[in-house]
Design a protein around this motif. Structure first.
Motif, PDB file in Angstrom:
ATOM      1  N   GLU A 252      -9.413  -3.667   6.884  1.00  0.00           N
ATOM      2  CA  GLU A 252      -8.074  -4.253   6.803  1.00  0.00           C
ATOM      3  C   GLU A 252      -8.140  -5.772   6.702  1.00  0.00           C
ATOM      4  N   ASP A 255      -8.149  -6.629   3.311  1.00  0.00           N
ATOM      5  CA  ASP A 255      -7.144  -5.924   2.502  1.00  0.00           C
ATOM      6  C   ASP A 255      -7.660  -4.687   1.786  1.00  0.00           C
ATOM      7  N   VAL A 256      -8.553  -3.965   2.432  1.00  0.00           N
ATOM      8  CA  VAL A 256      -9.050  -2.714   1.853  1.00  0.00           C
ATOM      9  C   VAL A 256      -8.536  -1.532   2.691  1.00  0.00           C
ATOM     10  N   PRO A 257      -7.727  -0.653   2.086  1.00  0.00           N
ATOM     11  CA  PRO A 257      -7.316   0.555   2.802  1.00  0.00           C
ATOM     12  C   PRO A 257      -8.478   1.548   2.829  1.00  0.00           C
ATOM     13  N   MET A 258      -8.507   2.409   3.828  1.00  0.00           N
ATOM     14  CA  MET A 258      -9.601   3.377   3.973  1.00  0.00           C
ATOM     15  C   MET A 258      -9.013   4.736   4.329  1.00  0.00           C
ATOM     16  N   PRO A 259      -8.495   5.439   3.340  1.00  0.00           N
ATOM     17  CA  PRO A 259      -7.825   6.714   3.634  1.00  0.00           C
ATOM     18  C   PRO A 259      -8.715   7.722   4.362  1.00  0.00           C
ATOM     19  N   SER A 262      -8.851   6.785   7.885  1.00  0.00           N
ATOM     20  CA  SER A 262      -7.617   7.145   8.590  1.00  0.00           C
ATOM     21  C   SER A 262      -7.640   8.606   9.033  1.00  0.00           C
ATOM     22  N   ARG A 265      -9.904   8.858  11.995  1.00  0.00           N
ATOM     23  CA  ARG A 265      -9.269   8.342  13.210  1.00  0.00           C
ATOM     24  C   ARG A 265      -8.380   9.420  13.833  1.00  0.00           C
TER      25      ARG A 265
ATOM     26  N   LEU C 241       3.320  -3.863   8.654  1.00  0.00           N
ATOM     27  CA  LEU C 241       1.966  -3.393   8.968  1.00  0.00           C
ATOM     28  C   LEU C 241       1.684  -3.565  10.458  1.00  0.00           C
ATOM     29  N   GLN C 245       0.803  -0.515  12.985  1.00  0.00           N
ATOM     30  CA  GLN C 245      -0.432  -0.495  13.783  1.00  0.00           C
ATOM     31  C   GLN C 245      -0.131  -0.383  15.274  1.00  0.00           C
ATOM     32  N   ARG C 265      -0.199   2.998   7.117  1.00  0.00           N
ATOM     33  CA  ARG C 265      -1.120   1.880   7.310  1.00  0.00           C
ATOM     34  C   ARG C 265      -1.886   1.576   6.014  1.00  0.00           C
ATOM     35  N   ASP C 266      -2.423   2.619   5.409  1.00  0.00           N
ATOM     36  CA  ASP C 266      -3.154   2.423   4.154  1.00  0.00           C
ATOM     37  C   ASP C 266      -2.249   1.869   3.059  1.00  0.00           C
ATOM     38  N   ARG C 267      -1.024   2.365   3.009  1.00  0.00           N
ATOM     39  CA  ARG C 267      -0.101   1.892   1.973  1.00  0.00           C
ATOM     40  C   ARG C 267       0.267   0.426   2.185  1.00  0.00           C
ATOM     41  N   ILE C 269      -1.487  -1.839   3.664  1.00  0.00           N
ATOM     42  CA  ILE C 269      -2.661  -2.656   3.320  1.00  0.00           C
ATOM     43  C   ILE C 269      -2.786  -2.776   1.809  1.00  0.00           C
ATOM     44  N   ILE C 272      -0.326  -5.242   0.519  1.00  0.00           N
ATOM     45  CA  ILE C 272      -0.769  -6.617   0.783  1.00  0.00           C
ATOM     46  C   ILE C 272      -1.878  -7.004  -0.192  1.00  0.00           C
TER      47      ILE C 272
END
Lengths: 301, 301, 301, 301
Positions: A252, A255-259, A262, A265, C241, C245, C265-267, C269, C272
């Protein structure tokens, strides 16, 4: 050399021991004092001390192997821990904990101001690899600091990767490796659930999948999952969640999403909600619904 | 033996050729006739025919290697294809396509009613492995049918796994293996994006990750991703989406959710939306936002 | 009463003004001093001060409306901010910021030790609602503290919900409400993308969907999304965001996974990463692939 | 007019009845014949017939309200159902089922070839709304067909939205509306779990959330969830899964990923795996881990 070592848990114990065996004098601190005392009895050259600051005082290099960002901050940056204040100018801190890149950069800055060197050196491998000096070390920091501690890192690992002069990079790579392992666990969980519910046993599926992938780590985890054998925990679900969250935060911050992260997690949290937080993290592979498998399990055998 | 072969695409071509080379007479049908004609010129023992039914007629065993459920249904179960009607009682259909377990069971039932044997035998490996008879074959079906076709399967693959007497099981295992590969691509994509945006190049990260995992497949895909080299496509994004969806459906049919599979599905669709549906499926690893990497790419080089 | 107010941003400005208009004397602090000075000129009864501690000193009740956990911690709990030290025993802190339940509990504990009351009172509503005293206030804390500040809360909002004596509960409910709104944005984004790509314009779809749901909030956001109108930002993507979080963390702390929260959260990010962090948070609805819509947008109009 | 009606389930029953009450002659077919016979006894003007083809024969307009794509295909396009063959040139088929846009287009094509009109007219509302002629009808098709059936649609609904001349558009909008409702259920589930585990009861949270959103549908579902009251099922979990999957497919067909839809799909499957497939679909809100709530539930009351 005169070394300090803060954090003598299952990983720190092995690493500190190997440094002593290589001929260095090590002053060690552990929150639970007894662990340090035992080591003092076992190993000539090791001395138990009463505070992080004492471990740092007079040391050429101080190592730390702590649980998380909070522990590192409390030990080095707070007034209670004060390890940073104990360290002499010119000394180097080698931080082996799995912490956030952000905390690593914070430590770097604090040490620079104090005239210290700072090397992030998280490791790959479990406690038994630490004992046998078979860790893989990921090191990053200023070249002169790296040069100074490289011989020490060679003592504790079978391989040292130097990843440039920004310490945080070593932490990022470490998180990236743990991330792949964590995904693997969930992947096997989903694939095995699908297979088992269709009547194919986990072992059969795993053997075929791994004949293609050919990974020893996968094989080891696959066996644990197939046999529902999650004790003793090599690495706990709770720690796994911590590492997944660190990866999500590290991503994050750029600015990298990590589906997939997620999904992991959520899975780790669900596993903890089932009361399995202290099992080996491969237990996350066994939280999916398995109506048929569960029905089988209920039968007397 | 007298064999029929339906579907002479990149995979079918190699498999049919190896059967001819092993001394069998093969009648082959392909929707695009020219491919069958070429093979006839190349290989003595191979004869191009004009319909699936003709390929089936008089054959002891008919193989099929088709694109998807719809193609299999059109070829074997519809009145146009009529391959099932062409097959003599006692003959066996070996279905090598990657299809749904449900379709496999539907074929099994239809063949049983017609007095035929049915073996599901999907394969692991790409076209070059098919040409070199290096496929891994996953076979399931009634023991007598398996016994009959096993020598033929040994001709086309380096290893044949027999997975019991329910044909669909072979299809489930196949989907389970492809699922692991698909997850790997997305995993590498997310991990590499995090690393690159933190300034660590993909190759460095991959070497370390793979030193731990030690998987050749991972290494191969990792290299393609690191080098953004997705042509020629060994296996297209579109086909990857098909397989992911088959896995999701197969899991759903036994009430197993697959959250990672869902993420993959969305990623594959997003990749296709970017106009990359015909690239190698490892291209899915490159659809995450990469603000920094993109900035670098925009610079003249 | 003598009141203190820390944080005079777009929300704090309106709330503090309404307290003054209701006849209270307010000492206000803002990091950017000019905002406090302007308010002093505008409103008799308001005085700009130079530190949080000064705002707290001598006040019966001190309000805070700050950006996040870090700002609250720096202002109240650190030695620099020292607002907590400035407050007299018996005084009450009303914390209106959207912060984590954990931070709220931390503040509660610190204030209790210092002999202060503590009420968490986050609010629902945007800056214009703050100016017009139309906020919905979610308040929780010890009954005697609530009783003391209730008349003040009535002044700033149209409705005050009292949620028991654990302050963190008010923060949890606030996060739960923002979570529903955030999901709505992504939901509309996905549904509109599907509709538009099938040739149905967003407005048509939204009118029908909302004729069923009948929600004014939905209607307002739907219109912004349909018209791609994300400036000025009523509430920024970045802040969205942060709130997502906080909800994820609040849920994790009680072992509840939140898969929709993870998608959000992914969306956020990804939004952004597209450089849209300062747009209104409804902009998250416009980051899905829209091949056809994009093609239309490229046409000169 | 002379009307046919195929599918007299809980929705079809009310719609067909209202058409009869409006003075039309209706021939109705239902797979379970008894339902048609009962209606014949109740309503003068209604006649039970033995096949879809018979219902279609001689009708100016034939309505269908069936379970899914497969039922529609079997009834209209297969040789067994043959409803399409029974219909005279110039007649119109009004398809009210919730089916895929692709199937709607397939029907349109088949009817056009046969010289029939085709209008897709899926409806919003539950069985009680169908009985009371309070449905919202989403209609699309060729203007002359729409013109012809509009008076009939006005009889069965309180509002008819005409969505252009491509029938599939009505199906897309319908799926888009159900999608929003399905997301709402999961959203409430996640938010309530977070709140309850923090000690805030569902009702309190819902009242506040809905005071902001102000949606009656939300209120109704929220109450069902808060009270764990999922029988009788207004709309079953299984049907919800079907609709979510149709939305995912409709989106995929235009290259739109739907991450929230994917989460829903997994949740619906997990709910079915818990044996809750026949409960009201709001039951999906209650499959998240709730360690505390479950502990409470285990206590004798």
């Amino acid at each position: 050399m005169n070394l300090g070592f803060v954090g003598l848990g299952s990983m720190g114990h092995g690493i500190a021991s190997n440094l002593v065996r290589a001929g260095h004098r090590v002053k060690g601190f552990n929150r639970t004092r007894s662990k340090a005392d035992e080591l003092e009895k076992e190993l000539e050259g090791f001395r138990a001390v009463g505070s992080p600051a004492e471990a740092a005082r007079g040391s050429d290099v101080v190592f730390s192997m702590l649980a998380d960002d909070a522990a590192v901050e409390a030990t080095f940056l707070s007034s209670e821990g004060a390890a940073i204040a104990g360290l002499a100018p010119g000394a180097v801190h080698v931080s082996m904990s799995t912490i956030s890149p952000a905390m690593s950069t914070k430590l770097e800055t604090a040490h620079r101001k104090a005239g210290h060197g700072y090397v992030a050196a998280p490791v790959l491998g479990r406690p038994d690899a630490a004992e046998k000096a078979q860790l893989v070390v990921l090191a990053a920091g200023a070249p002169e600091s790296i040069a100074r501690v490289k011989p020490l890192l060679d003592v504790v690992g079978r391989k040292v990767h130097v990843l440039g002069d920004e310490p945080k990079k070593a932490n990022v790579v470490k998180l990236g490796v743990n991330f792949v392992l964590a995904v693997m666990l969930e992947t096997l969980g989903e694939a095995i659930a699908m297979n088992e519910e269709h009547g194919i046993d986990a072992k059969t599926y795993l053997d075929i999948a791994n004949s293609l992938l050919g990974s020893k780590v996968l094989e080891a985890y696959g066996t644990m999952i197939a046999e529902d054998r999650f004790r003793p925990a090599g690495f706990k679900v709770r720690l796994g969640l911590k590492d997944v969250q660190l990866a999500l935060e590290a991503a994050e911050s750029v600015d990298v999403p990590m589906p997939l992260g997620s999904v992991l997690r959520d899975r780790f949290i669900a596993t903890i909600a089932e009361g399995k937080g202290d099992l080996d993290w491969s237990a996350v592979a066994r939280t999916l619904p398995r109506p048929n498998a569960n029905a089988r399990a209920r039968k007397p055998q």
